[in-house]
Design a protein around this motif. Structure first.
Motif, mmCIF file in Angstrom:
data_model
loop_
_atom_site.group_PDB
_atom_site.id
_atom_site.type_symbol
_atom_site.label_atom_id
_atom_site.label_comp_id
_atom_site.label_asym_id
_atom_site.label_seq_id
_atom_site.Cartn_x
_atom_site.Cartn_y
_atom_site.Cartn_z
ATOM 1 N N LEU A 20 -8.169 -7.409 -2.294
ATOM 2 C CA LEU A 20 -7.953 -6.286 -3.214
ATOM 3 C C LEU A 20 -8.922 -5.151 -2.911
ATOM 4 O O LEU A 20 -8.544 -3.976 -2.932
ATOM 5 C CB LEU A 20 -8.106 -6.755 -4.660
ATOM 6 N N LEU A 21 -10.174 -5.503 -2.612
ATOM 7 C CA LEU A 21 -11.150 -4.471 -2.255
ATOM 8 C C LEU A 21 -10.795 -3.834 -0.917
ATOM 9 O O LEU A 21 -10.907 -2.613 -0.742
ATOM 10 C CB LEU A 21 -12.555 -5.079 -2.195
ATOM 11 N N LYS A 22 -10.346 -4.656 0.026
ATOM 12 C CA LYS A 22 -9.938 -4.127 1.322
ATOM 13 C C LYS A 22 -8.771 -3.155 1.169
ATOM 14 O O LYS A 22 -8.669 -2.166 1.913
ATOM 15 C CB LYS A 22 -9.541 -5.295 2.235
ATOM 16 N N SER A 23 -7.913 -3.414 0.201
ATOM 17 C CA SER A 23 -6.754 -2.549 -0.035
ATOM 18 C C SER A 23 -7.137 -1.200 -0.638
ATOM 19 O O SER A 23 -6.294 -0.312 -0.753
ATOM 20 C CB SER A 23 -5.753 -3.252 -0.964
ATOM 21 N N THR A 24 -8.400 -1.061 -1.048
ATOM 22 C CA THR A 24 -8.858 0.228 -1.582
ATOM 23 C C THR A 24 -9.548 1.078 -0.513
ATOM 24 O O THR A 24 -10.132 2.120 -0.837
ATOM 25 C CB THR A 24 -9.836 0.025 -2.760
ATOM 26 N N ALA A 25 -9.508 0.633 0.740
ATOM 27 C CA ALA A 25 -10.132 1.408 1.822
ATOM 28 C C ALA A 25 -9.544 2.812 1.861
ATOM 29 O O ALA A 25 -8.369 3.031 1.558
ATOM 30 C CB ALA A 25 -9.927 0.708 3.158
ATOM 31 N N ARG A 26 -10.361 3.774 2.244
ATOM 32 C CA ARG A 26 -9.978 5.184 2.141
ATOM 33 C C ARG A 26 -8.759 5.548 2.968
ATOM 34 O O ARG A 26 -8.037 6.485 2.646
ATOM 35 C CB ARG A 26 -11.170 6.061 2.540
ATOM 36 N N GLU A 27 -8.511 4.798 4.055
ATOM 37 C CA GLU A 27 -7.366 5.148 4.898
ATOM 38 C C GLU A 27 -6.054 4.578 4.359
ATOM 39 O O GLU A 27 -4.991 4.828 4.923
ATOM 40 C CB GLU A 27 -7.579 4.643 6.328
ATOM 41 N N LYS A 28 -6.106 3.819 3.263
ATOM 42 C CA LYS A 28 -4.900 3.204 2.714
ATOM 43 C C LYS A 28 -4.070 4.226 1.929
ATOM 44 O O LYS A 28 -4.553 5.290 1.554
ATOM 45 C CB LYS A 28 -5.266 2.031 1.801
ATOM 46 N N ASP A 29 -2.817 3.852 1.663
ATOM 47 C CA ASP A 29 -1.931 4.676 0.843
ATOM 48 C C ASP A 29 -2.521 4.801 -0.568
ATOM 49 O O ASP A 29 -2.939 3.800 -1.153
ATOM 50 C CB ASP A 29 -0.553 4.003 0.786
ATOM 51 N N PRO A 30 -2.569 6.016 -1.153
ATOM 52 C CA PRO A 30 -3.166 6.195 -2.491
ATOM 53 C C PRO A 30 -2.544 5.300 -3.554
ATOM 54 O O PRO A 30 -3.238 4.834 -4.458
ATOM 55 C CB PRO A 30 -2.922 7.675 -2.794
ATOM 56 N N THR A 31 -1.232 5.058 -3.466
ATOM 57 C CA THR A 31 -0.594 4.218 -4.480
ATOM 58 C C THR A 31 -1.042 2.758 -4.356
ATOM 59 O O THR A 31 -1.148 2.054 -5.366
ATOM 60 C CB THR A 31 0.943 4.298 -4.367
ATOM 61 N N VAL A 32 -1.308 2.316 -3.127
ATOM 62 C CA VAL A 32 -1.836 0.959 -2.925
ATOM 63 C C VAL A 32 -3.256 0.872 -3.480
ATOM 64 O O VAL A 32 -3.618 -0.111 -4.143
ATOM 65 C CB VAL A 32 -1.819 0.578 -1.431
ATOM 66 N N ILE A 33 -4.062 1.897 -3.225
ATOM 67 C CA ILE A 33 -5.438 1.934 -3.735
ATOM 68 C C ILE A 33 -5.436 1.855 -5.257
ATOM 69 O O ILE A 33 -6.165 1.058 -5.862
ATOM 70 C CB ILE A 33 -6.159 3.207 -3.256
ATOM 71 N N GLU A 34 -4.610 2.682 -5.906
ATOM 72 C CA GLU A 34 -4.583 2.717 -7.368
ATOM 73 C C GLU A 34 -4.079 1.403 -7.945
ATOM 74 O O GLU A 34 -4.616 0.917 -8.950
ATOM 75 C CB GLU A 34 -3.714 3.888 -7.833
ATOM 76 N N ALA A 35 -3.051 0.806 -7.317
ATOM 77 C CA ALA A 35 -2.534 -0.477 -7.811
ATOM 78 C C ALA A 35 -3.587 -1.577 -7.671
ATOM 79 O O ALA A 35 -3.750 -2.418 -8.571
ATOM 80 C CB ALA A 35 -1.269 -0.857 -7.045
ATOM 81 N N SER A 36 -4.326 -1.579 -6.566
ATOM 82 C CA SER A 36 -5.368 -2.588 -6.342
ATOM 83 C C SER A 36 -6.508 -2.426 -7.341
ATOM 84 O O SER A 36 -7.031 -3.423 -7.875
ATOM 85 C CB SER A 36 -5.903 -2.478 -4.912
#
Length: 419
Positions: free
Chosen positions: A245-261
């Motif tokens: 879940l923390l890895k999914s918040t990496a800055r290069e990820k899709d913003p919607t994935v970051i927010e959902a995580s």
């Protein structure tokens, strides 16, 4: 539309034959993958046509493959509305309502005895669920349907045996209908008890290797089943989950994935055990990066600050926040000009580490980041009474008489608008 007692009932588009536009009685698929009612497509072929009416592709075979998955869905839908089959003649008198026999667990049969292509079958159910709230409610209330999906999700303990494409469709269906499920605690028990470890393994597999939409759905399902402390701990202590879940918040990820995580982390992180585990998983460093990222959305900043606020309530979290000077200065930088929610979370963190627990390292970091000026400006803004009180407490830490200093700043800084 289907007429029933002078009322018009909307028909899901996937149930209509592309030729007749009526609800299909015997859906069959051509080699092109398009499904038609058997009588309609047979007339088309009998007329000498050798193309697909919808795509106009040349047919290399005129074989008609029964689409039993769609046929079962149509039957379930019509049974739920007490509709007789089209062109049927009932021997019952007109005054007697039709009482069709209840289907014998057709949805379980649908999942476990799918046609040759389960991915295609589940994809159609996803499209059906996306079409309307009524469709989602219908699926959620269909007896045994959700349990069948959960059993399918936890059906194999070996990741190598799992077809991730099919699992993605299952998770997206659960995510689509979860808000229509009346007993969320029952869903949580199903997913976390008997087959729980396997269900979590499937969700982790999707979070690691799935497409964007299914990763978002996976986080949404996890958030949905985090109904109590026991559920949150079971999920958080699944090896690899918090890290992913923390890895999914990496800055290069899709913003919607970051927010959902981040939303999922917020839901999971209320028990103390989870907070501590989250800290040791590297949450503070990762969240600090999000605060400093100029491309972070407002929602991302709000949620990142909320998670930091949560972990600041435990000693381990405060220790990491104080160790990471960039984290404290990032919080100070986000005090103003983001949103009221972000401001409240940021002030609460600083109040907790600097005033309530008097962490010296954090106090020094606030001073270096010009936090005093920002706190003074915030007190002059239209902030909430709670934020104003926390700012006043923080000023005491820096031995500042808030009234005298604010008067001094009044004529110089009132033109600065924090929001």
């Amino acid at each position: 539309m289907v007429r029933d007692d002078d009322q018009y009932i909307p028909v899901p588009s996937i149930f209509r034959c592309p030729i007749s536009l009526d609800v299909m009685e015997s859906p069959v698929s051509l080699c092109t993958g398009v499904t038609y009612d058997r009588s309609s497509i047979q007339r088309w072929l009998d007329d000498g046509n050798n193309t697909c009416p919808t795509t106009m592709q040349l047919l290399h075979t005129k074989d008609l493959l029964p689409n039993r998955t769609l046929q079962r869905l149509i039957r379930i839908w019509s049974d739920s509305l007490h509709l007789p089959p089209r062109n049927s003649i009932s021997s019952s008198p007109p005054s007697s309502p039709l009482q069709p026999p209840p289907p014998k667990d057709p949805l379980r049969h649908l999942i476990h005895h799918m046609d040759a292509d389960p991915f295609d079958s589940l994809s159609k159910i996803v499209r059906f669920a996306r079409e309307s709230d009524d469709n989602r409610k219908f699926l959620a209330e269909s007896d045994g349907f959700i349990l069948v999906l959960v059993e399918y999700l936890g059906g194999s303990s070996n990741d190598e045996d799992k077809n991730i494409d099919v699992l993605e469709q299952v998770v997206m269906i659960i995510d689509l209908v979860k808000d229509e499920i009346q007993d969320r605690e029952e869903l949580s028990r199903w997913m976390l008890k008997k087959t729980g470890r396997d269900c979590l393994a499937s969700l982790l597999l999707i979070a690691q290797h799935g497409h964007v939409n299914s990763r978002i759905a996976s986080a949404g399902v996890l958030e949905s089943i985090s109904v109590n402390a026991e559920a949150k701990i079971l999920i958080a202590e699944k090896d690899g989950f918090l890290h992913q879940l923390l890895k999914s918040t990496a800055r290069e990820k899709d913003p919607t994935v970051i927010e959902a995580s981040l939303s999922c982390l917020i839901a999971l992180s209320t028990p103390k055990r989870v907070k501590v585990r989250l800290v040791y998983s590297g949450a503070v460093k990762q969240l600090s990066k999000l605060l400093w990222d100029p491309n972070s959305t407002t929602a991302t900043v709000e949620k990142a600050l909320k998670v930091l606020e949560t972990v600041s309530s435990v000693k381990e979290g405060r220790g990491k926040i104080c160790e990471d000077g960039k984290c404290v200065s990032g919080i100070v930088q986000r005090l103003l000009k983001v949103s009221s929610a972000a401001t409240e979370h940021a002030v609460t963190i600083l109040w907790s580490v600097c005033y309530l627990f008097k962490e010296r390292a954090a106090q020094e970091a606030v001073g270096r980041a010009n936090g005093l000026t920002r706190i003074l400006l915030l007190m002059q803004s239209n902030c909430s009474p709670a934020v104003r009180q926390m700012c006043a407490d923080l000023l005491k830490i820096f031995h500042v008489n808030s009234k005298s200093v604010i008067i001094c700043y009044d004529t110089k800084t009132t033109h600065i608008m924090p929001f």
